[in-house]
Design a protein around this motif. Structure first.
Motif, PDB file in Angstrom:
ATOM      1  N   CYS A  77       0.837  -1.208   0.000  1.00  0.00           N
ATOM      2  CA  CYS A  77       0.000   0.000   0.000  1.00  0.00           C
ATOM      3  C   CYS A  77       0.866   1.251   0.000  1.00  0.00           C
ATOM      4  O   CYS A  77       0.592   2.200  -0.741  1.00  0.00           O
ATOM      5  CB  CYS A  77      -0.912   0.017   1.226  1.00  0.00           C
ATOM      6  N   ALA A  78       1.893   1.252   0.825  1.00  0.00           N
ATOM      7  CA  ALA A  78       2.790   2.414   0.880  1.00  0.00           C
ATOM      8  C   ALA A  78       3.501   2.614  -0.455  1.00  0.00           C
ATOM      9  O   ALA A  78       3.640   3.748  -0.930  1.00  0.00           O
ATOM     10  CB  ALA A  78       3.809   2.236   2.003  1.00  0.00           C
ATOM     11  N   LEU A  79       3.933   1.530  -1.058  1.00  0.00           N
ATOM     12  CA  LEU A  79       4.630   1.633  -2.340  1.00  0.00           C
ATOM     13  C   LEU A  79       3.690   2.147  -3.421  1.00  0.00           C
ATOM     14  O   LEU A  79       4.050   3.041  -4.197  1.00  0.00           O
ATOM     15  CB  LEU A  79       5.206   0.273  -2.734  1.00  0.00           C
ATOM     16  N   ARG A  80       2.473   1.628  -3.464  1.00  0.00           N
ATOM     17  CA  ARG A  80       1.522   2.022  -4.509  1.00  0.00           C
ATOM     18  C   ARG A  80       1.045   3.459  -4.341  1.00  0.00           C
ATOM     19  O   ARG A  80       1.036   4.243  -5.279  1.00  0.00           O
ATOM     20  CB  ARG A  80       0.324   1.064  -4.514  1.00  0.00           C
ATOM     21  N   ALA A  81       0.666   3.816  -3.130  1.00  0.00           N
ATOM     22  CA  ALA A  81       0.041   5.124  -2.931  1.00  0.00           C
ATOM     23  C   ALA A  81       1.044   6.225  -2.625  1.00  0.00           C
ATOM     24  O   ALA A  81       0.900   7.338  -3.118  1.00  0.00           O
ATOM     25  CB  ALA A  81      -0.987   5.040  -1.804  1.00  0.00           C
ATOM     26  N   LEU A  82       2.038   5.922  -1.820  1.00  0.00           N
ATOM     27  CA  LEU A  82       2.963   6.957  -1.359  1.00  0.00           C
ATOM     28  C   LEU A  82       4.275   6.968  -2.128  1.00  0.00           C
ATOM     29  O   LEU A  82       5.098   7.862  -1.943  1.00  0.00           O
ATOM     30  CB  LEU A  82       3.250   6.774   0.135  1.00  0.00           C
ATOM     31  N   ARG A  83       4.476   5.926  -2.936  1.00  0.00           N
ATOM     32  CA  ARG A  83       5.712   5.792  -3.711  1.00  0.00           C
ATOM     33  C   ARG A  83       6.939   5.739  -2.800  1.00  0.00           C
ATOM     34  O   ARG A  83       7.990   6.278  -3.123  1.00  0.00           O
ATOM     35  CB  ARG A  83       5.859   6.922  -4.715  1.00  0.00           C
ATOM     36  N   THR A  84       6.786   5.117  -1.638  1.00  0.00           N
ATOM     37  CA  THR A  84       7.901   4.942  -0.716  1.00  0.00           C
ATOM     38  C   THR A  84       7.997   3.478  -0.306  1.00  0.00           C
ATOM     39  O   THR A  84       6.988   2.787  -0.212  1.00  0.00           O
ATOM     40  CB  THR A  84       7.747   5.796   0.558  1.00  0.00           C
ATOM     41  N   VAL A  85       9.203   3.042  -0.091  1.00  0.00           N
ATOM     42  CA  VAL A  85       9.436   1.681   0.388  1.00  0.00           C
ATOM     43  C   VAL A  85       9.594   1.756   1.900  1.00  0.00           C
ATOM     44  O   VAL A  85      10.421   2.505   2.408  1.00  0.00           O
ATOM     45  CB  VAL A  85      10.706   1.072  -0.251  1.00  0.00           C
ATOM     46  N   HIS A  86       8.801   1.007   2.606  1.00  0.00           N
ATOM     47  CA  HIS A  86       8.881   0.964   4.069  1.00  0.00           C
ATOM     48  C   HIS A  86       9.772  -0.219   4.456  1.00  0.00           C
ATOM     49  O   HIS A  86       9.294  -1.333   4.686  1.00  0.00           O
ATOM     50  CB  HIS A  86       7.483   0.859   4.676  1.00  0.00           C
ATOM     51  N   TRP A  87      11.050   0.069   4.547  1.00  0.00           N
ATOM     52  CA  TRP A  87      12.032  -0.980   4.813  1.00  0.00           C
ATOM     53  C   TRP A  87      11.813  -1.711   6.133  1.00  0.00           C
ATOM     54  O   TRP A  87      12.035  -2.928   6.188  1.00  0.00           O
ATOM     55  CB  TRP A  87      13.447  -0.406   4.722  1.00  0.00           C
ATOM     56  N   PRO A  88      11.412  -1.038   7.198  1.00  0.00           N
ATOM     57  CA  PRO A  88      11.190  -1.798   8.440  1.00  0.00           C
ATOM     58  C   PRO A  88      10.127  -2.882   8.301  1.00  0.00           C
ATOM     59  O   PRO A  88      10.248  -3.953   8.898  1.00  0.00           O
ATOM     60  CB  PRO A  88      10.762  -0.723   9.444  1.00  0.00           C
ATOM     61  N   LEU A  89       9.095  -2.620   7.507  1.00  0.00           N
ATOM     62  CA  LEU A  89       8.069  -3.651   7.290  1.00  0.00           C
ATOM     63  C   LEU A  89       8.647  -4.842   6.533  1.00  0.00           C
ATOM     64  O   LEU A  89       8.384  -5.999   6.868  1.00  0.00           O
ATOM     65  CB  LEU A  89       6.877  -3.070   6.529  1.00  0.00           C
ATOM     66  N   THR A  91       7.727   3.147  13.182  1.00  0.00           N
ATOM     67  CA  THR A  91       7.398   4.475  13.704  1.00  0.00           C
ATOM     68  C   THR A  91       8.636   5.358  13.784  1.00  0.00           C
ATOM     69  O   THR A  91       8.597   6.526  13.391  1.00  0.00           O
ATOM     70  CB  THR A  91       6.743   4.349  15.094  1.00  0.00           C
ATOM     71  N   LEU A  92       9.745   4.807  14.277  1.00  0.00           N
ATOM     72  CA  LEU A  92      10.972   5.599  14.386  1.00  0.00           C
ATOM     73  C   LEU A  92      11.543   5.966  13.026  1.00  0.00           C
ATOM     74  O   LEU A  92      12.156   7.020  12.865  1.00  0.00           O
ATOM     75  CB  LEU A  92      12.016   4.837  15.206  1.00  0.00           C
ATOM     76  N   SER A  93      11.340   5.107  12.035  1.00  0.00           N
ATOM     77  CA  SER A  93      11.905   5.375  10.709  1.00  0.00           C
ATOM     78  C   SER A  93      11.143   6.449   9.949  1.00  0.00           C
ATOM     79  O   SER A  93      11.638   6.964   8.946  1.00  0.00           O
ATOM     80  CB  SER A  93      11.937   4.093   9.880  1.00  0.00           C
ATOM     81  N   GLU A  94       9.955   6.794  10.400  1.00  0.00           N
ATOM     82  CA  GLU A  94       9.157   7.783   9.683  1.00  0.00           C
ATOM     83  C   GLU A  94       9.720   9.194   9.809  1.00  0.00           C
ATOM     84  O   GLU A  94       9.339  10.084   9.061  1.00  0.00           O
ATOM     85  CB  GLU A  94       7.707   7.744  10.156  1.00  0.00           C
ATOM     86  N   ASN A  95      10.590   9.404  10.779  1.00  0.00           N
ATOM     87  CA  ASN A  95      11.360  10.653  10.883  1.00  0.00           C
ATOM     88  C   ASN A  95      10.478  11.902  10.869  1.00  0.00           C
ATOM     89  O   ASN A  95      10.755  12.871  10.176  1.00  0.00           O
ATOM     90  CB  ASN A  95      12.388  10.704   9.753  1.00  0.00           C
ATOM     91  N   GLY A  96       9.383  11.856  11.613  1.00  0.00           N
ATOM     92  CA  GLY A  96       8.521  13.024  11.720  1.00  0.00           C
ATOM     93  C   GLY A  96       7.474  13.158  10.628  1.00  0.00           C
ATOM     94  O   GLY A  96       6.654  14.084  10.677  1.00  0.00           O
ATOM     95  N   ARG A  97       7.479  12.289   9.635  1.00  0.00           N
ATOM     96  CA  ARG A  97       6.491  12.397   8.546  1.00  0.00           C
ATOM     97  C   ARG A  97       5.074  12.231   9.066  1.00  0.00           C
ATOM     98  O   ARG A  97       4.165  12.923   8.619  1.00  0.00           O
ATOM     99  CB  ARG A  97       6.771  11.367   7.464  1.00  0.00           C
ATOM    100  N   ARG A  98       4.875  11.298   9.995  1.00  0.00           N
ATOM    101  CA  ARG A  98       3.537  11.053  10.530  1.00  0.00           C
ATOM    102  C   ARG A  98       3.016  12.327  11.211  1.00  0.00           C
ATOM    103  O   ARG A  98       1.881  12.730  11.000  1.00  0.00           O
ATOM    104  CB  ARG A  98       3.568   9.888  11.520  1.00  0.00           C
TER     105      ARG A  98
END
Length: 168
Positions: A85-97, A135-142
């Motif tokens: 979902c993150a890759l499709r919608a946000l164009r970001t890879v969530h490496w921790p997942l 959560t920690l990897s989001e670096n304030g984005r949330r």
């Protein structure tokens, strides 16, 4: 991630790309998440009922291949769906997942030999660690997305109040 997905959908104005994004995220990628949650819950129910039987050892019997697939595989596929979902919608890879999925795959053969409740506790600990890392990897984005969503909501309410004062 839900606010970010909502904001991405909201800012996609062209009808066809917006429909495709909504279809992909809220149908194709959401369905495996929901199915895995249900599958996991049913497996957990059966596992705990089995562990509660009087003749079962205190921590349960070793999980085995079927239950490890239901529990660890189910959580792994859920995390993969979130990453997709993150890759499709946000164009970001969530490496921790993705790292959490790899850890689950590596730990699963060992966990299959552990007693049921120990393996379940290990799975819970791995999930908590994965979510803390995410959560920690989001670096304030949330925090930034939530702030922007609140600002947008306040601006819309101000505009609605202005319109009501003029027309009602």
């Amino acid at each position: 991630m839900s606010f970010a997905l909502e904001q991405t959908l909201h800012h996609t104005r062209e009808p066809v790309p917006r429909a495709r994004l909504a279809r992909d995220v809220y149908t194709y990628l959401h369905l495996p998440m929901v199915a895995r949650i249900i599958f996991f819950a049913l497996g957990l129910k059966d596992l705990l009922a089995e562990a509660a039987e009087p003749d079962t050892p205190p921590w349960g019997v070793p999980l085995g291949g079927f239950w490890i697939t239901v529990l660890y595989g189910g959580v792994g596929l859920y995390l993969l769906s979130l990453a997709a979902c993150a890759l499709r919608a946000l164009r970001t890879v969530h490496w921790p997942l993705l790292a959490a999925v790899a850890v689950l795959a590596l730990v699963a053969p060992v966990a299959a030999r552990l007693p049921e409740l120990v393996a379940l506790g290990l799975l819970a600990a791995l999930c908590v660690a994965a979510m803390v890392a995410e959560t920690l990897s989001e670096n304030g984005r949330r925090r930034q997305i939530r702030r922007l969503a609140l600002e947008e909501q306040i601006a819309a309410e101000v505009e609605q109040s202005r319109w009501r004062r003029q027309h009602l």
